[in-house]
Write an enzyme that holds these catalytic residues in place. Structure first.
Site, PDB file in Angstrom:
ATOM      1  CG  ASP A  99      -0.371   0.171   2.654  1.00  0.00           C
ATOM      2  OD1 ASP A  99       0.888  -0.362   2.824  1.00  0.00           O
ATOM      3  OD2 ASP A  99      -0.606   1.159   3.260  1.00  0.00           O
ATOM      4  CD  GLU A 100       4.240   2.548   3.282  1.00  0.00           C
ATOM      5  OE1 GLU A 100       5.140   3.251   3.427  1.00  0.00           O
ATOM      6  OE2 GLU A 100       3.695   2.081   4.379  1.00  0.00           O
TER       7      GLU A 100
END
Length: 377
Positions: A128-129
């Site tokens: 997610d990043e």
DNA sequence: GCGGATCAC
DNA sequence: TATGGTGATCCGC
């Protein structure tokens, strides 16, 4: 460490201070403010995905994980990394949704496609990043026509498809029909900017983005939200260390830009708690606190002492932080990582490895591990 | 080179 | 009932 500190003499501290000052000024000369580094982070990723796919969860206290471990939760008493059974005692109504990594991976691939449009060499940190270097994109963007900076609201998603039920959340390709307003201002980030148009392309609602970094990042977040119905936060800064801190500043569903000036950077660093910096965890925080260091301005003031108490790599690291320095270029992805991103399965990859090993054996160069280079060939 | 500690997700 | 799994880095031995 405190005992060691008590034995340090004034003289030792003075000579250490001279060394520290010399190092600080040489680091200062190497400061590079020319890069535009962005850190993007999806908001409460696992929980947000589950809530998107099961809107009934929206009104309930929920967490993602198991009775042993929770990954994400919105609940006030329940936090990530808490065992589920304790969370249940604190909040008996808590709904614990089991993790579904395949689904998060699929969503992750969707957002990575967007990342690649802004920086083909972006570096994912987790599902997610990611870190992106926007420098080149922003430069090219100055010459782009408005049409290239125009993006549609994905209204089709809302009108078609059918209501998802909890049972079909594994069907990844299915169209969803409910808007995921997870956060109050989720879909109202900027309804009508000056210059934005209400319609384009057969009546679909559009938004025009500007040419600045802030606008480029806002555009990227807009596209992520339209594509996945999930929101992301971002930080924009001259290096990776600062960008990471900045992405947390206006979370959720926001962004923060730290201007590329020495003054802005040093001001920002002054009030920053050391624990916010990636790499300083629970233990380091405690050690620093014991030396009356809680934020980064203390870090700078105590650098002579730190240089006497910590290892060289440790205090060099602290030094970089206290000056607001960090990595200004994102490490290039290794070839086999690029290959993985091309959605090759593990089977395909191991087949390739086998083929390469055969090839390498033929060439009598087994130790070259040629499979790493296969994607290019 | 290896295991322990720390850190991140 | 029950407190994760994995990978990276650094450090001391």
């Amino acid at each position: 460490m405190l005992l060691q500190k008590a034995q340090i003499t004034e003289q030792q501290l003075k000579t250490a201070q001279v060394q520290v000052d010399r190092m600080a000024s040489s680091l200062e000369k190497s400061r590079d403010l020319s890069r535009l580094i962005v850190h993007v982070d999806m908001d409460a990723f696992y929980a947000a995905v589950e809530m998107r796919d099961c809107p009934e969860l929206k009104d309930k206290p929920m967490a993602v994980g198991s009775m042993s471990m929770l990954f994400y939760s919105f609940h006030i008493f329940v936090r990530a990394a808490m065992p589920g059974f304790i969370a249940k005692k604190l909040c008996p109504n808590l709904v614990i949704v089991p993790v579904n990594f395949d689904k998060y991976r699929a969503v992750s691939n969707e957002i990575r496609e967007i990342f690649a449009d802004y920086d083909p060499h972006f570096q994912p940190l987790s599902l997610d990043e990611a870190y992106l270097d926007f420098t080149d994109h922003v430069e090219q963007r100055q010459h782009w026509p408005e049409s290239s900076r125009t993006h549609q609201y994905c209204s089709g998603r809302l009108a078609t498809g059918r209501a998802p039920s909890y049972k079909n959340v594994n069907e990844l390709t299915e169209e969803q029909d409910l808007s995921p307003v997870l956060f109050e201002d989720s879909l109202s980030s900027s309804p009508s900017l000056p210059g934005s148009r209400d319609v384009c392309d057969a009546g679909a609602k559009c938004e025009v983005f500007g040419t600045s970094v802030e606008e480029a990042v806002r555009e990227m977040r807009f596209r992520i939200e339209q594509k996945t119905m999930l929101t992301a936060s971002a930080g924009i800064a001259p290096n990776m260390m600062l960008a990471k801190v900045c992405s947390d500043k206006n979370k959720p569903n926001g962004q923060y830009r730290l201007p590329s000036t020495r003054e802005a950077v040093t001001d920002f660093i002054q009030t920053l708690p050391v624990r916010k910096v990636s790499g300083i965890g629970k233990v380091s925080e405690k050690m620093l606190n014991a030396l009356d260091i809680t934020n980064c301005s203390h870090l700078g003031q105590q650098m002579a002492l730190l240089s006497l108490l910590f290892s060289e790599t440790s205090w060099h690291h602290f030094m970089g932080i206290s000056l607001g320095l960090g990595s200004t270029h994102i490490p290039r992805k290794k070839k086999h990582e690029t290959f993985k991103e091309m959605n090759k399965t593990e089977e395909q990859m191991s087949l390739c490895r086998e083929l390469c090993e055969e090839l390498a054996a033929d060439l009598k160069k087994e130790d070259l591990k040629l499979w790493k280079y296969l994607p290019e060939r």
